[in-house]
Design a protein around this motif. Structure first.
Motif, mmCIF file in Angstrom:
data_model
loop_
_atom_site.group_PDB
_atom_site.id
_atom_site.type_symbol
_atom_site.label_atom_id
_atom_site.label_comp_id
_atom_site.label_asym_id
_atom_site.label_seq_id
_atom_site.Cartn_x
_atom_site.Cartn_y
_atom_site.Cartn_z
ATOM 1 N N CYS A 10 0.837 -1.198 0.000
ATOM 2 C CA CYS A 10 0.000 0.000 0.000
ATOM 3 C C CYS A 10 0.873 1.249 0.000
ATOM 4 O O CYS A 10 2.090 1.177 0.215
ATOM 5 N N ALA A 11 0.246 2.377 -0.259
ATOM 6 C CA ALA A 11 0.942 3.655 -0.250
ATOM 7 C C ALA A 11 0.123 4.638 0.560
ATOM 8 O O ALA A 11 -1.112 4.593 0.561
ATOM 9 N N TRP A 12 0.807 5.507 1.264
ATOM 10 C CA TRP A 12 0.152 6.558 2.031
ATOM 11 C C TRP A 12 0.395 7.885 1.331
ATOM 12 O O TRP A 12 1.535 8.245 1.016
ATOM 13 N N VAL A 13 -0.677 8.623 1.119
ATOM 14 C CA VAL A 13 -0.599 9.938 0.492
ATOM 15 C C VAL A 13 -0.907 10.969 1.566
ATOM 16 O O VAL A 13 -1.983 10.934 2.180
ATOM 17 N N PHE A 14 0.023 11.873 1.789
ATOM 18 C CA PHE A 14 -0.114 12.871 2.847
ATOM 19 C C PHE A 14 -0.702 14.146 2.246
ATOM 20 O O PHE A 14 -0.011 14.916 1.577
ATOM 21 N N GLU A 15 -2.003 14.342 2.494
ATOM 22 C CA GLU A 15 -2.708 15.490 1.942
ATOM 23 C C GLU A 15 -2.805 16.599 2.993
ATOM 24 O O GLU A 15 -2.426 16.400 4.156
ATOM 25 N N ALA A 16 -3.341 17.735 2.591
ATOM 26 C CA ALA A 16 -3.372 18.894 3.480
ATOM 27 C C ALA A 16 -4.197 18.652 4.733
ATOM 28 O O ALA A 16 -3.843 19.120 5.818
ATOM 29 N N ASP A 17 -5.300 17.912 4.619
ATOM 30 C CA ASP A 17 -6.172 17.712 5.775
ATOM 31 C C ASP A 17 -6.531 16.253 6.025
ATOM 32 O O ASP A 17 -7.424 15.952 6.807
ATOM 33 N N ALA A 18 -5.836 15.345 5.335
ATOM 34 C CA ALA A 18 -6.175 13.933 5.491
ATOM 35 C C ALA A 18 -5.014 13.046 5.080
ATOM 36 O O ALA A 18 -4.072 13.474 4.391
ATOM 37 N N LEU A 19 -5.097 11.798 5.501
ATOM 38 C CA LEU A 19 -4.174 10.754 5.078
ATOM 39 C C LEU A 19 -4.945 9.818 4.164
ATOM 40 O O LEU A 19 -5.990 9.290 4.554
ATOM 41 N N ARG A 20 -4.461 9.631 2.968
ATOM 42 C CA ARG A 20 -5.118 8.743 2.009
ATOM 43 C C ARG A 20 -4.342 7.426 1.941
ATOM 44 O O ARG A 20 -3.137 7.419 1.664
ATOM 45 N N ILE A 21 -5.008 6.320 2.209
ATOM 46 C CA ILE A 21 -4.377 4.999 2.178
ATOM 47 C C ILE A 21 -4.940 4.233 0.992
ATOM 48 O O ILE A 21 -6.162 4.048 0.882
ATOM 49 N N ARG A 22 -4.040 3.773 0.106
ATOM 50 C CA ARG A 22 -4.522 3.068 -1.079
ATOM 51 C C ARG A 22 -3.707 1.801 -1.321
ATOM 52 O O ARG A 22 -2.494 1.778 -1.071
ATOM 53 N N PRO A 23 -4.361 0.734 -1.781
ATOM 54 C CA PRO A 23 -3.638 -0.496 -2.120
ATOM 55 C C PRO A 23 -2.696 -0.212 -3.292
ATOM 56 O O PRO A 23 -3.046 0.526 -4.214
ATOM 57 N N GLU A 24 -1.522 -0.796 -3.237
ATOM 58 C CA GLU A 24 -0.548 -0.538 -4.307
ATOM 59 C C GLU A 24 0.543 -1.594 -4.279
ATOM 60 O O GLU A 24 0.985 -2.026 -3.208
ATOM 61 N N GLY A 25 0.971 -2.003 -5.452
ATOM 62 C CA GLY A 25 2.082 -2.937 -5.555
ATOM 63 C C GLY A 25 1.650 -4.381 -5.409
ATOM 64 O O GLY A 25 0.478 -4.742 -5.575
ATOM 65 N N THR A 26 2.629 -5.211 -5.069
ATOM 66 C CA THR A 26 2.359 -6.642 -4.907
ATOM 67 C C THR A 26 2.168 -6.975 -3.426
ATOM 68 O O THR A 26 2.443 -6.161 -2.558
ATOM 69 N N LYS A 27 1.668 -8.151 -3.179
ATOM 70 C CA LYS A 27 1.441 -8.639 -1.813
ATOM 71 C C LYS A 27 0.589 -7.668 -0.991
ATOM 72 O O LYS A 27 0.910 -7.347 0.155
ATOM 73 N N VAL A 28 -0.477 -7.190 -1.611
ATOM 74 C CA VAL A 28 -1.405 -6.301 -0.901
ATOM 75 C C VAL A 28 -2.178 -7.125 0.123
ATOM 76 O O VAL A 28 -2.764 -8.156 -0.232
ATOM 77 N N PRO A 29 -2.196 -6.727 1.394
ATOM 78 C CA PRO A 29 -2.986 -7.464 2.388
ATOM 79 C C PRO A 29 -4.445 -7.565 1.934
ATOM 80 O O PRO A 29 -5.005 -6.615 1.372
ATOM 81 N N LYS A 30 -5.069 -8.709 2.201
ATOM 82 C CA LYS A 30 -6.418 -8.950 1.688
ATOM 83 C C LYS A 30 -7.427 -7.917 2.195
ATOM 84 O O LYS A 30 -8.294 -7.464 1.450
ATOM 85 N N LEU A 31 -7.320 -7.548 3.467
ATOM 86 C CA LEU A 31 -8.272 -6.581 4.009
ATOM 87 C C LEU A 31 -8.072 -5.210 3.371
ATOM 88 O O LEU A 31 -9.042 -4.527 3.028
ATOM 89 N N VAL A 32 -6.811 -4.796 3.184
ATOM 90 C CA VAL A 32 -6.516 -3.513 2.544
ATOM 91 C C VAL A 32 -7.059 -3.509 1.120
ATOM 92 O O VAL A 32 -7.648 -2.513 0.656
ATOM 93 N N SER A 33 -6.901 -4.613 0.416
ATOM 94 C CA SER A 33 -7.403 -4.722 -0.948
ATOM 95 C C SER A 33 -8.922 -4.636 -0.987
ATOM 96 O O SER A 33 -9.510 -3.953 -1.842
ATOM 97 N N GLU A 34 -9.581 -5.324 -0.061
ATOM 98 C CA GLU A 34 -11.046 -5.338 -0.018
ATOM 99 C C GLU A 34 -11.603 -3.959 0.331
ATOM 100 O O GLU A 34 -12.623 -3.540 -0.227
ATOM 101 N N LEU A 35 -10.944 -3.249 1.221
ATOM 102 C CA LEU A 35 -11.426 -1.928 1.628
ATOM 103 C C LEU A 35 -11.193 -0.885 0.542
ATOM 104 O O LEU A 35 -11.940 0.090 0.435
#
Length: 286
Positions: A10-35
């Motif tokens: 996954c990757a974390w994107v640091f925005e001005a007022d929030a943290l954006r978490i998105r699945p990315e790359g290989t071996k993505v945890p199943k829960l992260v992928s589902e969410l």
């Protein structure tokens, strides 16, 4: 441009007022992928930490405020560390970078106490999963349990397939499938469920390979977030007493009022005692 920190799965994107978490790359945890991609407002974050991970990795982790995320509320502390969707695992040697971003987040984190409204968007609907004794579906308004003849107890099969409106629920419980009594249980308002989830028609029981966390937990979170929020009426608070403010009276006004009081006394509408008390009160306001 927002800063992006990529880790394992996954990757974390640091925005001005929030943290954006998105699945990315290989071996993505199943829960992260589902969410899928999720936005975590800074106001929803309680803590930020950096710790050593396995095999020389470093882990950047945030902890949402209690009650801010329906997924973590439904999990109720039962998630294994590796399944925590708020962990970013970084390669060895990136500890300094992790500390930098941790400090950046700490600088914008405010109140850390519990909240009464979800601040993180719930998993999307419709949702479904298969348990050991039945299949569950949720369309955003109602939950349907369809029993499997091969796994459902006699009590459930006799009761027939079930349909529950979210408006009739007062809660939802998720018990991790890793446990001996893993299940998804709906708490129906006014109901008296059987303590044994195998016999409770408002419960779907998990089993080996049935009711996996990455399927059943987002389902529970979506139901939880769709339930009506009870309105709590604040107790009536009496208005504070306002001291009576009396304006000063001129001598002429006092004389006229005393004369009128005298007329009332003479007409028998005021006693002598009442007349004298009112007269004294008027004289005090000059």
């Amino acid at each position: 441009m927002d800063d992006v920190l990529a880790g394992q799965g996954c990757a974390w994107v640091f925005e001005a007022d929030a943290l954006r978490i998105r699945p990315e790359g290989t071996k993505v945890p199943k829960l992260v992928s589902e969410l899928g991609e999720r936005v975590i407002p800074h106001a929803a974050i309680a803590e930020v930490a950096v710790a050593a991970g396995k095999k020389g990795t470093v882990v950047l982790r945030v902890v949402p405020r209690r009650g801010a995320d329906p997924v973590m509320s439904a999990a109720a502390g039962q998630l294994k560390e590796a399944a925590d969707p708020y962990r970013l695992v970084l390669p060895a040697g990136r500890e300094t970078l992790a500390e930098y971003y941790a400090d950046e987040l700490r600088a914008v984190v405010g109140e850390a106490g519990p909240v009464t409204r979800f601040m993180v968007e719930a998993p999307s609907v419709p949702r479904s999963f298969k348990g050991w004794d039945g299949a569950a579906t949720f369309d955003g308004e109602a939950i349907t349990f369809t029993w499997f003849w091969s796994g459902a107890s006699t009590a459930k099969y006799s009761a027939g397939d079930q349909r529950f409106s979210v408006s009739d629920l007062e809660g939802v419980e998720w018990h991790a499938p890793e446990g001996a009594s893993g299940c998804l249980r709906l708490r129906v308002r006014g109901g008296r469920p059987d303590p044994d989830p195998n016999k409770d028609p408002a419960s779907v029981v998990f089993g080996l390979g049935w009711g996996a966390t990455h399927k059943s937990l987002p389902f529970a979170a979506a139901v939880l977030a769709s339930m009506p929020i009870p309105e709590v009426s604040a107790p009536a608070v009496p208005a504070p007493a306002v001291p009576e403010v009396r304006r000063a009276l001129s001598g002429v006004e006092v004389a006229e009022l005393i004369a009128k009081l005298g007329d009332l006394r003479d007409a028998g509408l005021l006693s002598e005692e009442e007349f004298q008390a009112k007269k004294a009160e008027l004289l005090s306001r000059m």
